[in-house]
Write an enzyme that holds these catalytic residues in place. Sequence first.
Site, mmCIF file in Angstrom:
data_model
loop_
_atom_site.group_PDB
_atom_site.id
_atom_site.type_symbol
_atom_site.label_atom_id
_atom_site.label_comp_id
_atom_site.label_asym_id
_atom_site.label_seq_id
_atom_site.Cartn_x
_atom_site.Cartn_y
_atom_site.Cartn_z
ATOM 1 N N CYS A 21 0.835 -1.210 0.000
ATOM 2 C CA CYS A 21 0.000 0.000 0.000
ATOM 3 C C CYS A 21 0.869 1.259 0.000
ATOM 4 O O CYS A 21 1.937 1.281 0.602
ATOM 5 C CB CYS A 21 -0.880 0.039 1.247
ATOM 6 S SG CYS A 21 -1.827 -1.448 1.522
ATOM 7 N N ARG B 296 4.448 -0.021 -6.369
ATOM 8 C CA ARG B 296 4.427 -0.866 -5.179
ATOM 9 C C ARG B 296 3.365 -1.954 -5.272
ATOM 10 O O ARG B 296 3.372 -2.882 -4.473
ATOM 11 C CB ARG B 296 4.144 -0.008 -3.931
ATOM 12 C CG ARG B 296 5.245 0.970 -3.611
ATOM 13 C CD ARG B 296 4.755 2.015 -2.630
ATOM 14 N NE ARG B 296 4.593 1.469 -1.296
ATOM 15 C CZ ARG B 296 5.447 1.659 -0.303
ATOM 16 N NH1 ARG B 296 6.527 2.360 -0.509
ATOM 17 N NH2 ARG B 296 5.233 1.143 0.874
ATOM 18 N N TRP C 103 -3.369 -2.556 -1.193
ATOM 19 C CA TRP C 103 -3.102 -3.944 -1.587
ATOM 20 C C TRP C 103 -3.787 -4.784 -0.527
ATOM 21 O O TRP C 103 -3.366 -4.815 0.619
ATOM 22 C CB TRP C 103 -1.590 -4.168 -1.585
ATOM 23 C CG TRP C 103 -1.147 -5.452 -2.189
ATOM 24 C CD1 TRP C 103 -1.007 -5.736 -3.514
ATOM 25 C CD2 TRP C 103 -0.722 -6.635 -1.490
ATOM 26 N NE1 TRP C 103 -0.538 -7.016 -3.675
ATOM 27 C CE2 TRP C 103 -0.359 -7.593 -2.457
ATOM 28 C CE3 TRP C 103 -0.626 -6.985 -0.143
ATOM 29 C CZ2 TRP C 103 0.096 -8.854 -2.120
ATOM 30 C CZ3 TRP C 103 -0.178 -8.254 0.190
ATOM 31 C CH2 TRP C 103 0.186 -9.165 -0.804
ATOM 32 N N ASN D 125 -1.661 1.603 6.276
ATOM 33 C CA ASN D 125 -0.830 0.497 5.776
ATOM 34 C C ASN D 125 -0.569 -0.431 6.946
ATOM 35 O O ASN D 125 -0.335 0.039 8.060
ATOM 36 C CB ASN D 125 0.527 1.003 5.287
ATOM 37 C CG ASN D 125 0.434 1.654 3.927
ATOM 38 O OD1 ASN D 125 -0.630 1.672 3.320
ATOM 39 N ND2 ASN D 125 1.554 2.188 3.459
ATOM 40 N N GLY D 126 -0.536 -1.739 6.684
ATOM 41 C CA GLY D 126 -0.207 -2.690 7.741
ATOM 42 C C GLY D 126 -1.407 -3.527 8.134
ATOM 43 O O GLY D 126 -2.378 -3.630 7.364
ATOM 44 N N GLU E 41 17.040 -17.972 -9.129
ATOM 45 C CA GLU E 41 16.688 -16.591 -9.474
ATOM 46 C C GLU E 41 16.118 -16.529 -10.899
ATOM 47 O O GLU E 41 15.131 -15.844 -11.150
ATOM 48 C CB GLU E 41 17.925 -15.687 -9.320
ATOM 49 C CG GLU E 41 17.710 -14.230 -9.670
ATOM 50 C CD GLU E 41 16.612 -13.537 -8.849
ATOM 51 O OE1 GLU E 41 16.094 -14.137 -7.890
ATOM 52 O OE2 GLU E 41 16.264 -12.400 -9.216
ATOM 53 N N LYS F 92 12.408 -15.214 -11.909
ATOM 54 C CA LYS F 92 12.189 -14.128 -12.873
ATOM 55 C C LYS F 92 11.188 -14.574 -13.926
ATOM 56 O O LYS F 92 10.318 -13.825 -14.328
ATOM 57 C CB LYS F 92 13.509 -13.719 -13.562
ATOM 58 C CG LYS F 92 14.466 -12.961 -12.701
ATOM 59 C CD LYS F 92 14.098 -11.505 -12.457
ATOM 60 C CE LYS F 92 13.347 -11.272 -11.186
ATOM 61 N NZ LYS F 92 14.007 -11.290 -9.933
ATOM 62 N N GLU G 205 7.465 -15.063 -12.199
ATOM 63 C CA GLU G 205 6.766 -13.921 -11.606
ATOM 64 C C GLU G 205 6.287 -12.903 -12.627
ATOM 65 O O GLU G 205 5.270 -12.253 -12.405
ATOM 66 C CB GLU G 205 7.615 -13.243 -10.523
ATOM 67 C CG GLU G 205 8.838 -12.533 -11.031
ATOM 68 C CD GLU G 205 9.647 -11.885 -9.927
ATOM 69 O OE1 GLU G 205 9.073 -11.485 -8.911
ATOM 70 O OE2 GLU G 205 10.875 -11.760 -10.095
ATOM 71 N N HIS H 104 15.269 -37.831 -8.911
ATOM 72 C CA HIS H 104 14.495 -38.198 -7.713
ATOM 73 C C HIS H 104 13.036 -37.775 -7.834
ATOM 74 O O HIS H 104 12.345 -37.690 -6.828
ATOM 75 C CB HIS H 104 15.150 -37.600 -6.465
ATOM 76 C CG HIS H 104 16.541 -38.113 -6.255
ATOM 77 N ND1 HIS H 104 16.803 -39.383 -5.802
ATOM 78 C CD2 HIS H 104 17.747 -37.541 -6.499
ATOM 79 C CE1 HIS H 104 18.121 -39.570 -5.740
ATOM 80 N NE2 HIS H 104 18.705 -38.461 -6.164
ATOM 81 N N LYS I 272 5.821 -4.650 -4.561
ATOM 82 C CA LYS I 272 7.259 -4.398 -4.512
ATOM 83 C C LYS I 272 7.812 -4.590 -3.112
ATOM 84 O O LYS I 272 8.916 -5.062 -2.923
ATOM 85 C CB LYS I 272 7.537 -2.974 -5.004
ATOM 86 C CG LYS I 272 9.012 -2.600 -5.051
ATOM 87 C CD LYS I 272 9.735 -3.393 -6.126
ATOM 88 C CE LYS I 272 11.223 -3.129 -6.159
ATOM 89 N NZ LYS I 272 11.937 -4.195 -6.901
HETATM 90 C C1 F6R Z 1 11.453 -10.933 -6.933
HETATM 91 C C2 F6R Z 1 11.452 -9.990 -5.839
HETATM 92 C C3 F6R Z 1 11.084 -10.488 -4.484
HETATM 93 C C4 F6R Z 1 11.938 -9.782 -3.404
HETATM 94 C C5 F6R Z 1 11.432 -10.177 -2.007
HETATM 95 C C6 F6R Z 1 12.250 -9.549 -0.914
HETATM 96 O O1 F6R Z 1 11.821 -10.327 -8.136
HETATM 97 O O2 F6R Z 1 11.700 -8.827 -6.015
HETATM 98 O O3 F6R Z 1 11.194 -11.868 -4.391
HETATM 99 O O4 F6R Z 1 13.269 -10.139 -3.583
HETATM 100 O O5 F6R Z 1 10.089 -9.792 -1.868
HETATM 101 O O6 F6R Z 1 12.153 -8.158 -0.955
HETATM 102 P P1 F6R Z 1 13.215 -7.240 -0.239
HETATM 103 O O7 F6R Z 1 14.527 -7.459 -0.916
HETATM 104 O O8 F6R Z 1 12.688 -5.856 -0.413
HETATM 105 O O9 F6R Z 1 13.278 -7.672 1.199
#
Ligand code: F6R
Length: 610
Positions: free
Chosen positions: A2, A27, A75, A101-102, A483, A487, A490, A506, A605
């Site tokens: 949010c 965000r 959100w 927020n929260g 990773e 990518k 997501e 396995h 984000k």
């Molecule tokens: C994936 C991504 C998320 C963040 C995760 C941790 O592309 O961005 O998996 O890596 O939410 O976020 P931070 O680094 O802000 O703690």
Amino acid sequence: MCGILGYTGERQASDILLAGLARLEYRGYDSAGIAVLSNNTVKVAKNKGRLRVLEEKLKAGQDISGTCGIGHTRWATHGEPSDINAHPLWSDDMSVVAVHNGIVENYREIKNMLANHGYAFYSQTDTEAAVKLIDFYYKQEKSPLRAITQAIKVIEGSYCFVMLFKDYPGEVWGVRKDNPLIAGQGKGESFLASDVSAILHDTRQVYYLDNMDIVQLKKGVVRFFDTEGYAKHKELSEVTWDAQAAEKGGFEHFMMKEIHEQARAVRDTFGSVFHSGKIDLSDSGLTDDAMKNISQIYIIACGSAYHVGAAAQYIIEDLAKIPVRVELASEFRYRNMPLSRDSLAVIISQSGETADTLAAMRLAKQNGIKTLAIVNVVGSTIAREADNVFYTMAGPEIAVATTKAYSAQLIACYVLAMELARVKGTITPTYYENLIGEIQSLPEKIDEILDEKERLSEIAAKFVNARNAFYLGRNIDYAVAMEGSLKMKEISYLHSEAIAAGEMKHGPISLIERGMLVAGIMTQKNLSLKIASNMVEAKSRGGFILVVAMRGCETLKEESDFTFYVPETDEHFAASLAVIPLQLMGYYVAVARKLDVDKPRNLAKSVTVE
Ligand code: F6R
């Protein structure tokens, strides 16, 4: 997650709020709303969906004029995304109108208590309970400050509230606990925001609120109070980073722009600790004496930051010979792990606000473990609460999927591994110097890979209708596979899994079908034959074999359907190069599928709730 804003000044609040909320769109959100206070009346406009729906509503004539207001992008946590559940929320006579927020954890108890006093509820949100609780005290105390101090004694959970009180024209109030809130000071106007980028176009003079700070905005005046209602002094800070950095700069998406900023992010992050030919971590509290005594490292993070930790584990263990455990913050925080006192907890987070990571860090601190936070956002909660901080220099990251922050975090981990190895005497001075040279050459090599990106765009088009993908690797390459796979899934919504290649037989191998993308990462020479045999097994079952290998590794030249070579580097640092083609693959498949690359569905984000 949010986004929150507050404004009071001379200009129309709705214009400032809509522009600021647009800067917080990255965000992630599912509804948006604003409220404006004018002539002792609060008017609200809000709806489910994008900000532009709200803008259209206002253009169509809904009157929301006035120079004092609050705004929110939501959100959903409690209650589905809907017009009713969107913020702002209000008390029945509109005395108190607020955004939040929260999570209010004890909202059921609060509702029950208020119901006994005649309150009824119209939304499914936890926020409404808090707003009406503030209203309950406001009716008794007749003072916003006293109402807030009373209410926060009752409210449990994490929050940042920004509020209007109908009888206090020109004033915006705020309070925070475990959710970010900053106050901005302009000429004749003042601001509140959950993220500094929302107000940077208007002011660079900001106050960072600490937990439980209460703030009052009047035109050009910002005042702070503690939980007992006593005035408190805070220092004004100047934000020095460039607002332009938060714009797309000619690229179609923020993600592609940020992929291209990785060379710079790597260079700046290394440059921040490399002075006069020497690495110096003393600003991060890591003196030689402090490092000598470390006998165990815990790396704690979520998502991509966890993948950085997974790579760092191999590197630190190999270079510095210190045992490392990499822990998902969401698991670590609920485990009763015996922690050794002479250990270091390395907390990795781009936003510095991730709820699980923050909670895990606090747990480590409670257990007497020293914490080092590798964080991108200056002044974030994790950065402020950690014993020591190593700031990555990625700059503001807007795309939800992280790229440049991931790359900058890797550099911080390389430096940490090298310094520990130097202090412990586990690598020779010559090799240490070589490693410095290797890090310095990474930016150029990253740009070299990006020069070849069109090849990946062509191959990605093949997978526009694909349903599943596997990413295989061993050792550091397994960390990179995790990773790369994240990518892909997501942003392109193509289901993909990262598999430690030795695990294929396995179980997962049964899923391979004709044409399925099987990506293999091969940068570790001693393991290339091992992974090659896993890839051949996938090929013989119909898989499309895509190999990302270090130049010079010809092992799968004949068998692979597509090979992307990355420049040679020290194998410990190979993740920095091998990840780039995988980020691009995810990006190009998402673009080919015409998806919203920068704002993938359901994702935020900054994940400030667990
Ligand atoms: C994936 C991504 C998320 C963040 C995760 C941790 O592309 O961005 O998996 O890596 O939410 O976020 P931070 O680094 O802000 O703690």
